[in-house]
Structure formats: structure tokens, C-alpha cells
Scaffold this motif. Structure first.
Motif, PDB file in Angstrom:
ATOM      1  N   ASP A 192       0.816  -1.062   0.105  1.00 23.44           N
ATOM      2  CA  ASP A 192       0.188   0.406  -0.304  1.00 23.44           C
ATOM      3  C   ASP A 192       1.047   0.847  -0.186  1.00 23.44           C
ATOM      4  O   ASP A 192       0.437   1.866  -0.899  1.00 23.44           O
ATOM      5  N   GLY A 217       0.553  -6.281  -8.713  1.00 17.33           N
ATOM      6  CA  GLY A 217      -0.387  -7.310  -9.222  1.00 17.33           C
ATOM      7  C   GLY A 217      -1.500  -6.068  -7.810  1.00 17.33           C
ATOM      8  O   GLY A 217      -1.719  -5.088  -8.011  1.00 17.33           O
ATOM      9  N   THR A 218      -2.439  -6.425  -7.388  1.00 13.36           N
ATOM     10  CA  THR A 218      -3.794  -5.913  -7.050  1.00 13.36           C
ATOM     11  C   THR A 218      -4.040  -5.737  -6.531  1.00 13.36           C
ATOM     12  O   THR A 218      -4.931  -5.730  -5.491  1.00 13.36           O
ATOM     13  N   GLY A 219      -3.258  -6.571  -5.691  1.00 18.39           N
ATOM     14  CA  GLY A 219      -3.785  -6.455  -3.463  1.00 18.39           C
ATOM     15  C   GLY A 219      -3.147  -6.078  -3.054  1.00 18.39           C
ATOM     16  O   GLY A 219      -2.490  -4.573  -3.484  1.00 18.39           O
ATOM     17  N   THR A 220      -3.339  -6.048  -1.653  1.00 19.24           N
ATOM     18  CA  THR A 220      -2.664  -4.457  -0.520  1.00 19.24           C
ATOM     19  C   THR A 220      -1.817  -5.465   0.633  1.00 19.24           C
ATOM     20  O   THR A 220      -2.126  -6.910   0.312  1.00 19.24           O
ATOM     21  N   ASP A 406      -0.257 -11.563  -4.633  1.00 17.66           N
ATOM     22  CA  ASP A 406      -2.196 -11.032  -3.868  1.00 17.66           C
ATOM     23  C   ASP A 406      -2.374 -12.481  -4.964  1.00 17.66           C
ATOM     24  O   ASP A 406      -3.748 -12.650  -4.769  1.00 17.66           O
TER      25      ASP A 406
END
Length: 602
Positions: A192, A217-220, A406
Motif C-alpha cells: 500500500d 499486482g492488484t492486492g494490498t 496476491d
């Protein structure tokens, strides 16, 4: 001057020039270009006066302190402050430093050894992420003996994760020590905030040169190198060890030109490690080139599929599911909520039995049938209490399957959490201390495991999913098992002296699944492997600071140091290698440790 002497001097001069060019980042020589691609961001620091190589100036009293060294600015600690704190946390994570435990009096040393450190990021051919290497060169380096000890970190620890194993033995004797984090370590990355860890341990942005930077990626949340490098580092642990040794020789050539060249042919290289580090040095021992002089391996996470060997992922997922319900049958108090958890496992068909007592018996029967001993189960209760089985399974599933941060096959991820396990952003203070404080695999240091299911599930869906990656036939299971297959060990090089040491009560890496099958396999191949099995020793010396643990168990480090002494004497031509032994120790029962308790083999 004969032609041989001229050639030797020419070779020696070229070796010095090449090493100096490498350390200076010179691009004028082909060899320097090759080394520059292998090792980057080399830095050096001096450690003398009120600082030292072993303890950063803390000494035994400072290491025994319950409070870590402080940071002047908790959000922006200096590299020097981070190093001192990393030394403190890694000593305390490995050694029993408690009063009465015998460290520094019965065995071991925290001598103030002045010298220099040289560190870099090293990259294996084909790897996505680097591993750290760090050489400690004492001022009193013995240029006649020319000894280098190469030491991979235990567990998933950072670069100082073998300081109590290798540094404490080697540095006071005038040997240099080179460490590798073997592709694991404490180089966490805050997805983040877009921040990770630079070579000096300080937090930096993703546009900087970082020791680990995950694939976008698209995660947190948080990513870390062991799980999310997408390299499956365990498959290459032997290569990490060898590359660290190569870094040591190149650095010695550059720093000690009057004694150069330092080569594998004229420099004694001994590899030593415990736990994952113990497995790494045994994997390095497989190399057919004669660069290693000897190997000492303690409580190794090593896997061969012969003689009943089992891989860590297999028995850790089994332990995560079954061990909590089995332990009350061994007189260990049931954890809160256990009855409901065992009943849920019975409802899911994992356990048999119509009541809590019957479910406990079935869990124990299943574990016995799988090869667990009561001694390993009792010590395994430590892993239950600290949630280590789940921690291992979640992280290693990502590593073996080459999954991004992710994309965990069971939906797990990592994040900072509140006390109620709700998610939050990590703080600047937490990020600043990760490199020094973390153990290399969450939970810990402000980072937790995020379970994909609600708490009312008691985590069982996730645990069953993790277990199915070992036992099932899904695409994800095949992918994870393919990664595990890449970690299978083979016999060490013929003629290489190897000493393996294991506690007979080890509950995290039981010897029945690891060292026993490995030693049997190696001896079947005609290899010279000596095996010490230590009564009343389990996996975690550091936990002996707890009175109930100290009463029942003894440390393993004394046997590591003694084995190194005897291997070193053997290489000097002064003694034979140690013989196989089952060491019948005497529990302390609350008394201060003495040599009589250890019953060291003669």
C-alpha cells in the motif's frame, strides 16, 4: 625466476586486480563485469572500539536485556541502529542467553571481535530476486590458516540469522564468516505504501534499489521475500551457500592483496547451519566440485523420499490440523475452544469419534501412524501455541507454487492488523523496524496472516485447503508439489566430511522425517556422514529461557560448536572425525547448566 613462478605471480596479480575492480564497480575488465552482475550494491562498514562484529557492542549483558536497543528516531533509524538491533534480535531468537543457561561460561562466546563487514545483494542466474550476502572479516584474520565459514540463516531469518551459530565459533578463532539469507529474510514490502527495504536495512520507496520488490499486482497489505519472490528459494539453497562463499573469496582477494589469491583450492571453507540453514548446507554438500572442506548441519530441514522421509510442508499441514486435538492425550492442557474445533473436524470427516475424548485419541492415533513420536509431539506443542504450523504452511505454499503476493491458492494474504484482527495500514514505525525485528515469516513484527474465512470457521477451511495442496490432485496441489519436488536432497559429494546433529525431541523438524532418512540415504550411497542424536534437545534453544522448558530440555548449540571444533581438528590432521553417537544427556531440572548435563561425547 622460473616460468612457473612468473605464471604464479601473473595469476596472483590478475586475481587481485579483478577483485579490486569488482569491489570498486569497475567495468573495464570482463571478469569485473561478470561479478558486477552477480553482486551489486557492495558496502563496507567498520566495527571497532564500542562496536564489534559479534554483538554490536552490546556484550552478553546487552543481549540478555529484555528490551531491544532503541532508535533515536523510531520512524527513521540509522543503519547502525538497525544493525545493532538486528544482532540483538537474532541472538535472542537462536541462543539461550538466560542466566543459568551456560552461554558464555559452559559453552559459546560473545567476545568483542573488531573488524569489518562487507555486504552485497547477490543474484543467482535466472532468479527474479536477490539474496543478501555479508562477510565479517576480523582484524585478527588468520592469514596462515585461511579459514572461511559460510553460514545460511536459520528459519527464514535475515542476514544475521546465523550469527550465534557461525560467528560465535569462527570469529574469535580468526576465521572470516560469510552469511546468506538464502533468498528468505526480513526484506518486507508494504504494497500500500509502495515501500520496501534497501541494502542497508532502511525503508525506501519502490523507485529505489531494494533487496526485495514483488511483481506488481492488484492486492494490498504486505509481501515478503521467502513467500513472494516467485523463485522457490528453497530449491536453490545450496547454490545460495556456494555463491556466498564465492563472494567471500572475492572480498578477501580485494581486502588482503598481500595474501591473495584466495581460492577454493587454498582456503578452508566450512559450511554450518541449523534448521533451514542446516538443510541449506546439506544441499550445498551435493555439489560435485571440491570447494567445501567440511559441513556441520544441525536439526536440518532436509527431505529425501527414501527411508520414511517426509517434506516439511506435508507434516506441517498435518500438524496444523491434527496436533491440537492430540496433545491433551499426552497431558498437555487443551487450548480454549479446542473441544468445538475437534468436533468440527469430526463433522468434516477429518477425525473419528462421537465425543471429545474419542476425537483426541483418533488424532493421536493418526499422528503415531504417520511417524510422530510422543517426544516430538510434546515439543510440537510449542508450534501449536505459537501458530507456527499455519505460518509455515501459508508461507511455504506460496513459495513452492511460485505464487505472487496476491495469488495464494487458499486465499491467504498478509497485512497489519488490529487487536480484533481487522485490517489496517502498517505504520512508519513498524516498517522502520521490520528489517531488524522480523523473523522472516509472519505473524510477527506487526504483520499478521489474513484468513480468507470468518473467525467463526475457526480457520479450518483454510487449514484443510493447505493440507489438500499436499494430498490432493487439484492444479494448485500439483503446482505446489512440483515446487516441493525441486527441494529433494541427494547424497553429499564423495569424500566430504559431514556431521549431522539433531535433538531427539525436535517437534518442528522431527528427526524421523528429516535427518534420520537423510543420513541413511547418504550412508547407503557410501558417504562419510557422522550423526549425533541428542536426548532431551528440541528445536528452539531460545525457548529455554522459559523455566518449564529449561527444566526439560538442553541446548543444541554446544554440540554444534563441539562438532566444529572436531571437524577443524580433523582438517588440521590432529584428530579423527567424531563417531556416530546417541548422546544421553541429563536434564537440568531447574539447576544451572554444567558440562555434566551435556554429556558431550569424547
Amino acid at each position: 625466476m622460473t616460468i612457473h613462478r612468473r605464471l604464479y605471480r601473473l595469476y596472483r596479480h590478475c586475481a587481485i586486480v579483478t577483485a579490486l575492480a569488482w569491489l570498486a564497480g569497475c567495468a573495464s575488465l570482463p571478469a569485473a563485469n561478470k561479478d558486477a552482475a552477480m553482486f551489486s550494491q557492495t558496502r563496507s562498514t567498520n566495527h571497532r572500539d564500542h562496536d564489534d562484529l559479534l554483538t554490536g557492542g552490546l556484550g552478553l549483558a546487552g543481549l540478555q536485556s529484555m528490551l531491544p536497543p532503541t532508535f533515536a528516531d523510531p520512524t527513521h533509524p540509522s543503519a547502525e541502529e538497525l544493525r545493532k538491533r538486528a544482532l540483538w534480535s537474532n541472538w535472542r531468537g537462536i541462543a539461550d542467553l538466560a542466566p543459568g543457561g551456560g552461554y558464555g561460561s559452559v559453552y559459546g562466546s560473545v567476545a568483542a571481535v573488531p573488524g569489518r563487514e562487507f555486504s552485497a545483494l547477490a543474484t543467482l542466474p535466472g532468479a527474479k530476486q536477490p539474496h543478501r550476502v555479508l562477510l565479517q572479516l576480523p582484524d585478527q584474520f588468520d592469514t596462515h590458516k585461511r579459514c572461511v565459514v559460510v553460514a545460511p540463516s536459520s528459519g527464514s531469518r535475515g542476514i544475521y540469522g546465523a550469527i550465534a551459530v557461525a560467528g560465535a565459533w569462527a570469529l574469535p578463532r580468526g576465521c572470516a564468516v560469510v552469511y546468506t539469507d538464502k533468498g528468505t529474510g526480513t526484506d518486507y514490502f508494504d504494497v500500500d505504501a509502495g515501500q520496501g527495504i534497501a541494502e542497508d536495512g532502511r525503508v525506501a520507496g519502490s523507485d529505489s534499489a531494494l533487496a526485495f520488490k514483488p511483481t506488481p499486482g492488484t492486492g494490498t497489505g504486505v509481501a515478503f521475500k521467502h513467500a513472494h519472490s516467485q523463485d522457490n528459494p528453497e530449491a536453490d539453497w545450496g547454490r545460495h551457500v556456494k555463491q556466498a562463499a564465492q563472494y567471500a573469496l572475492a572480498t578477501l582477494n580485494a581486502q588482503l592483496p598481500q595474501q591473495a589469491p584466495f581460492t577454493f583450492a587454498n582456503t578452508r571453507v566450512i559450511a554450518v547451519g541449523i534448521s533451514n540453514g542446516g538443510g541449506a548446507v546439506l544441499r550445498a554438500a551435493e555439489d560435485g566440485e571440491p570447494w567445501l572442506a567440511a559441513v556441520v548441519s544441525g536439526e536440518p530441514n532436509i527431505w529425501t523420499d527414501a527411508h520414511g522421509g517426509r517434506n516439511l510442508y506435508d507434516y506441517s499441514t498435518e500438524g496444523a490440523l491434527l496436533m491440537p486435538c492430540a496433545l491433551p492425550q499426552l497431558g498437555i492442557p487443551a487450548m480454549p475452544g479446542l473441544e468445538a474445533k475437534c468436533a468440527a473436524l469430526a463433522a468434516r470427516g477429518v477425525l473419528a469419534g462421537a465425543n471429545f475424548e474419542a476425537q483426541q485419541r483418533d488424532a493421536l492415533t493418526k499422528l503415531h501412524a504417520a511417524g510422530w513420536t510422543d517426544a516430538a509431539l510434546r515439543a510440537g506443542s510449542i508450534s501449536v501455541g505459537f501458530d507456527l504450523w499455519r505460518a509455515v504452511a501459508v508461507g511455504y505454499a506460496s513459495a513452492y507454487g511460485h505464487y505472487a503476493y496476491d495469488a495464494h491458492p487458499c486465499g491467504y494474504r498478509y497485512s497489519a492488523q488490529n487487536a480484533d484482527l481487522s485490517l489496517r495500514a502498517s505504520t512508519a514505525i513498524e516498517r522502520a523496524a521490520w528489517w531488524a525485528d522480523a523473523s522472516g515469516i509472519p505473524p510477527g513484527a506487526g504483520v499478521g496472516i489474513v484468513d480468507p474465512k470468518p473467525l467463526t470457521d475457526m480457520g479450518l477451511t483454510g487449514l484443510q485447503c493447505l493440507r489438500a495442496l499436499s494430498t490432493g490432485d487439484s492444479v494448485a496441489a500439483q503446482r505446489v508439489r512440483q515446487g516441493i519436488a525441486q527441494t529433494r536432497a541427494s547424497a553429499p559429494r564423495a569424500g566430504l566430511p559431514v556431521v549431522v546433529i539433531h535433538g531427539r525431541s525436535d517437534g518442528l523438524v522431527p528427526q524421523a522425517f528429516s535427518s534420520q532418512p537423510y543420513v541413511a540415504m547418504a550412508k547407503d550411497a557410501g558417504r562419510d556422514v557422522r550423526y549425533w542424536q541428542v536426548d532431551n534437545a528440541q528445536h528452539f534453544d531460545a525457548f529455554l529461557a522459559l523455566p518449564q522448558m529449561a527444566a526439560a530440555y538442553l541446548p543444541l548449540l554446544p554440540y554444534m560448536y563441539t562438532a566444529l571444533d572436531r571437524v577443524d581438528a580433523y582438517l588440521d590432521g590432529k584428530a579423527a572425525l567424531p563417531a556416530d553417537a546417541v548422546i544421553h544427556t541429563v536434564p537440568r531440572m531447574g539447576k544451572p547448566l554444567t558440562a555434566e548435563h551435556l554429556a558431550m561425547p569424547q
